[in-house]
Design a protein around this motif. Sequence first.
Motif, PDB file in Angstrom:
ATOM      1  N   ARG A  66       0.832  -1.214   0.000  1.00  0.00           N
ATOM      2  CA  ARG A  66       0.000   0.000   0.000  1.00  0.00           C
ATOM      3  C   ARG A  66       0.862   1.258   0.000  1.00  0.00           C
ATOM      4  O   ARG A  66       0.477   2.274  -0.575  1.00  0.00           O
ATOM      5  N   LEU A  67       2.009   1.200   0.642  1.00  0.00           N
ATOM      6  CA  LEU A  67       2.908   2.352   0.717  1.00  0.00           C
ATOM      7  C   LEU A  67       3.805   2.461  -0.505  1.00  0.00           C
ATOM      8  O   LEU A  67       4.594   3.393  -0.620  1.00  0.00           O
ATOM      9  N   TYR A  93      16.889   0.903   8.281  1.00  0.00           N
ATOM     10  CA  TYR A  93      16.648   0.657   6.863  1.00  0.00           C
ATOM     11  C   TYR A  93      15.249   1.138   6.466  1.00  0.00           C
ATOM     12  O   TYR A  93      15.074   1.783   5.425  1.00  0.00           O
ATOM     13  N   LEU A  94      14.261   0.826   7.290  1.00  0.00           N
ATOM     14  CA  LEU A  94      12.892   1.246   7.006  1.00  0.00           C
ATOM     15  C   LEU A  94      12.797   2.766   6.932  1.00  0.00           C
ATOM     16  O   LEU A  94      12.157   3.309   6.028  1.00  0.00           O
ATOM     17  N   LEU A  95      13.441   3.454   7.849  1.00  0.00           N
ATOM     18  CA  LEU A  95      13.437   4.927   7.813  1.00  0.00           C
ATOM     19  C   LEU A  95      14.055   5.455   6.524  1.00  0.00           C
ATOM     20  O   LEU A  95      13.531   6.399   5.914  1.00  0.00           O
ATOM     21  N   GLN A  96      15.151   4.852   6.083  1.00  0.00           N
ATOM     22  CA  GLN A  96      15.766   5.259   4.820  1.00  0.00           C
ATOM     23  C   GLN A  96      14.799   5.052   3.658  1.00  0.00           C
ATOM     24  O   GLN A  96      14.667   5.917   2.779  1.00  0.00           O
ATOM     25  N   GLN A  97      14.122   3.911   3.648  1.00  0.00           N
ATOM     26  CA  GLN A  97      13.189   3.615   2.566  1.00  0.00           C
ATOM     27  C   GLN A  97      11.979   4.547   2.597  1.00  0.00           C
ATOM     28  O   GLN A  97      11.494   4.981   1.544  1.00  0.00           O
ATOM     29  N   VAL A  98      11.502   4.869   3.788  1.00  0.00           N
ATOM     30  CA  VAL A  98      10.374   5.794   3.924  1.00  0.00           C
ATOM     31  C   VAL A  98      10.780   7.179   3.413  1.00  0.00           C
ATOM     32  O   VAL A  98      10.017   7.828   2.675  1.00  0.00           O
ATOM     33  N   ARG A 100      13.102   7.889   1.229  1.00  0.00           N
ATOM     34  CA  ARG A 100      13.234   7.805  -0.226  1.00  0.00           C
ATOM     35  C   ARG A 100      11.864   7.808  -0.903  1.00  0.00           C
ATOM     36  O   ARG A 100      11.638   8.514  -1.889  1.00  0.00           O
ATOM     37  N   ARG A 101      10.940   7.036  -0.351  1.00  0.00           N
ATOM     38  CA  ARG A 101       9.586   6.947  -0.928  1.00  0.00           C
ATOM     39  C   ARG A 101       8.868   8.276  -0.834  1.00  0.00           C
ATOM     40  O   ARG A 101       8.213   8.708  -1.777  1.00  0.00           O
ATOM     41  N   ALA A 103      10.252  11.277  -0.699  1.00  0.00           N
ATOM     42  CA  ALA A 103      10.874  12.202  -1.657  1.00  0.00           C
ATOM     43  C   ALA A 103      10.341  11.940  -3.060  1.00  0.00           C
ATOM     44  O   ALA A 103      10.030  12.887  -3.806  1.00  0.00           O
ATOM     45  N   ASP A 104      10.214  10.663  -3.417  1.00  0.00           N
ATOM     46  CA  ASP A 104       9.684  10.296  -4.728  1.00  0.00           C
ATOM     47  C   ASP A 104       8.240  10.777  -4.884  1.00  0.00           C
ATOM     48  O   ASP A 104       7.876  11.373  -5.906  1.00  0.00           O
ATOM     49  N   LEU A 105       7.419  10.561  -3.872  1.00  0.00           N
ATOM     50  CA  LEU A 105       6.015  10.980  -3.949  1.00  0.00           C
ATOM     51  C   LEU A 105       5.875  12.494  -3.984  1.00  0.00           C
ATOM     52  O   LEU A 105       5.025  13.033  -4.708  1.00  0.00           O
ATOM     53  N   LEU A 106       6.706  13.196  -3.211  1.00  0.00           N
ATOM     54  CA  LEU A 106       6.661  14.664  -3.241  1.00  0.00           C
ATOM     55  C   LEU A 106       7.058  15.192  -4.610  1.00  0.00           C
ATOM     56  O   LEU A 106       6.465  16.153  -5.106  1.00  0.00           O
ATOM     57  N   GLN A 107       8.054  14.563  -5.255  1.00  0.00           N
ATOM     58  CA  GLN A 107       8.433  14.973  -6.601  1.00  0.00           C
ATOM     59  C   GLN A 107       7.298  14.711  -7.579  1.00  0.00           C
ATOM     60  O   GLN A 107       6.980  15.553  -8.420  1.00  0.00           O
TER      61      GLN A 107
END
Length: 136
Positions: A66-67, A93-98, A100-101, A103-107
């Motif tokens: 879902r995320l 690791y989860l924090l890094q992935q969150v 990154r995700r 940043a991608d969604l904001l872009q």
Amino acid sequence: MDGTAAADARSRTWTITELAAEFGVTLRTIRWYEDRGLLTPQRLGSQRVFTARDRVRLALVLRGRRLGFSLEEIRTIIDMYDAEPGEAGQLRYLLQQVERRRADLLQRQRDLAQTLAELDELQVRCRADLTRLEGR
């Protein structure tokens, strides 16, 4: 919950049909995650028997999907819990992935806003041109 109740909760099992109904997914979806090694049910003859661990893993997989995480990212996050560096490493690791995700969604959000603004501008120009051509 006392020790006996907690042990009973951990030892409870579910069928694939029960998990599918609880999580609102198809049997095929659960089999897909099993084929990918994300779930490892026990077998009683030909019947799959899912443990509390499988149930938690399914919930985490579905939340990750879902995320917008890939199955490989989800696998890495889930598998880190049982391996070194354990839960702390898993959370880092989860924090890094969150991040990154996000940043991608904001872009993508910025890109969509720009595209919508361009469409609005084009719509205004087209209406003005149409009005001029129809002599209104």
